[in-house]
Scaffold this active site. Structure first.
Site, PDB file in Angstrom:
ATOM      1  N   ASN A   1      -1.962   7.087  -2.369  1.00  0.00           N
ATOM      2  CA  ASN A   1      -3.314   7.044  -1.513  1.00  0.00           C
ATOM      3  C   ASN A   1      -4.082   5.547  -1.988  1.00  0.00           C
ATOM      4  OD1 ASN A   1      -5.199   7.141   0.334  1.00  0.00           O
ATOM      5  ND2 ASN A   1      -6.358   8.824  -0.760  1.00  0.00           N
TER       6      ASN A   1
ATOM      7  N   HIS B   1       1.031  -1.118   0.011  1.00  0.00           N
ATOM      8  CA  HIS B   1      -0.081  -0.074   0.031  1.00  0.00           C
ATOM      9  C   HIS B   1       0.886   1.131  -0.069  1.00  0.00           C
ATOM     10  CE1 HIS B   1      -3.885   2.191   0.933  1.00  0.00           C
ATOM     11  NE2 HIS B   1      -3.186   3.146   1.572  1.00  0.00           N
ATOM     12  N   CYS B   2       0.715   2.062  -1.102  1.00  0.00           N
ATOM     13  CA  CYS B   2       1.565   3.381  -1.203  1.00  0.00           C
ATOM     14  C   CYS B   2       0.776   4.502  -0.683  1.00  0.00           C
ATOM     15  CB  CYS B   2       2.222   3.407  -2.625  1.00  0.00           C
ATOM     16  SG  CYS B   2       3.088   4.774  -2.805  1.00  0.00           S
ATOM     17  N   PRO B   3       1.500   5.118   0.442  1.00  0.00           N
ATOM     18  CA  PRO B   3       0.843   6.247   0.758  1.00  0.00           C
ATOM     19  C   PRO B   3       0.893   7.562  -0.234  1.00  0.00           C
ATOM     20  CG  PRO B   3       2.930   5.871   2.176  1.00  0.00           C
ATOM     21  CD  PRO B   3       2.384   4.672   1.343  1.00  0.00           C
TER      22      PRO B   3
END
Length: 376
Positions: A188, A183-185
């Site tokens: 998003n 999951h890449c912040p």
């Protein structure tokens, strides 16, 4: 008379012994009941927490669960902030290039270098914007909620839904993701089957753009940094002269606001691009190595444990989703024929990846089929 006293004393001693014995029996009974309650509670606790797969990793994960929960929720709520930060920083660099550097390039560079900078710079910018937009807006892919069309799949323990091969549960999105990488912040969004190529291409072209700006602006950065140091020195001298001013002294010339803004913008551009090039470049190299091996970030840890387990048994682990280094790149980029290197890699392309993410058949671009491999 004495015989009666002796008999009475004997009866009293017997009563005292009986009372003491009763007290001891009560103590033993209470101790026995406490031991039974302890063993019963211990048995209930072990029956509730017992897991044949429990090891040190499971215990550590359980202890760090509150921290994971906090990180997941912070990442979920700050995802929009991270995306806005990426857009803001990138826009500031582009604005500095157009406002400060482009007029200087047009005035000082030769026509050949001007054409090169205009062509490469705009191509790189288009590739960055396109792949970042697609990585944000494209769903990574989620498995169906029913098991009617799926065979031989497990069930996710968290969302109680079918979990095909290479699918993992994202605690931030609270959903299972097909071929989940992480999951890449900064997006998003999860990086999965349908947007993995967009994510990697964005990292690659952003790194290339930062390296391009750092190399092209090195001389300008040196001149701007020297000018800023000269500004500080002259400002110090001006303050000293103003404090001891006489009729025979004049303050040194000061730099204009435009000059100060120009030099500071060039320093800001070079420092930011160089920092991003180092950090994002390391991440890009890491993902390139994973793609070469046909793995995702999650599968890398799974395959490492499986490799160690089989190594103890004298066996060799082979990744069932790896078709060789060259073919892994062709599958990842969706290159089915030679012209796709231009139309799908060097130019913006919204083509879909091979497969649906539910099953992993042999892609048509693979040159030869490998021998049956061990499953993960």
């Amino acid at each position: 008379m004495r015989s009666r006293q002796r008999m009475f004393a004997a009866v009293m001693r017997l009563l005292l012994k009986c009372l003491r014995l009763g007290r001891r029996r009560r103590r033993f009974k209470l101790v026995r009941q406490a031991e039974q309650l302890w063993h019963y509670g211990h048995l209930c606790l072990r029956s509730l927490l017992y897991n044949s797969f429990t090891n040190g990793d499971v215990v550590l994960d359980s202890l760090f669960e509150p921290i994971y929960w906090l990180v997941d929720h912070v990442t979920r709520w700050f995802g929009v902030v991270f995306v806005a930060l990426v857009i803001g920083l990138t826009s500031s660099i582009v604005a500095i290039v157009y406002i400060c550097l482009l007029p200087l390039i047009l005035q000082t560079y030769t026509p050949a270098w001007i054409c090169w900078h205009l062509a490469y710079g705009h191509w790189n910018l288009i590739m960055i914007v396109f792949h970042y937009y697609m990585a944000i807006t494209t769903s990574p892919g989620h498995p169906p909620q029913t098991k009617d069309d799926l065979t031989g799949v497990s069930i996710c323990r968290k969302c109680i839904a079918p979990k095909p091969a290479r699918t993992h549960h994202c605690s931030i999105c609270n959903r299972c993701v097909l071929k989940m990488d992480h999951h890449c912040p900064w997006l998003n969004n999860c990086v999965g089957h349908y947007n993995h190529r967009y994510f990697f291409s964005f990292c690659l072209f952003m790194t290339m753009g930062c390296i391009y700006c750092s190399i092209s602006g090195w001389e300008m950065f040196r001149d701007a940094y020297a000018a800023i140091e000269r500004m500080k020195l002259l400002e110090k001298e001006r303050l000293q002269v103003a404090a001891n001013q006489t009729y025979y002294q004049t303050p040194p010339p000061t730099f204009s606001f435009h000059q100060r803004a120009f030099h500071k913008s060039v320093v800001y551009l070079w420092v930011l691009c160089s920092s991003v090039a180092l950090a994002l470049g390391a991440l890009t190299v890491w993902h390139a190595a994973l793609i070469t091996r046909g793995e995702t970030s999650i599968e890398r840890h799974i395959n490492k444990k499986e490799r160690q387990r089989l190594q103890k048994k004298g066996k060799v682990f082979r990744n069932p989703y790896s078709y060789g280094s060259w073919d892994n790149w062709k599958v990842f980029l969706g290159v089915d024929m030679p012209r796709h290197w231009l139309t799908r890699v060097l130019l913006p392309s919204p083509h879909l990846p091979h497969g649906t993410g539910l099953s992993w058949d042999l892609p048509p671009c693979v040159t030869k089929q490998r021998a049956p491999l061990l499953a993960i």
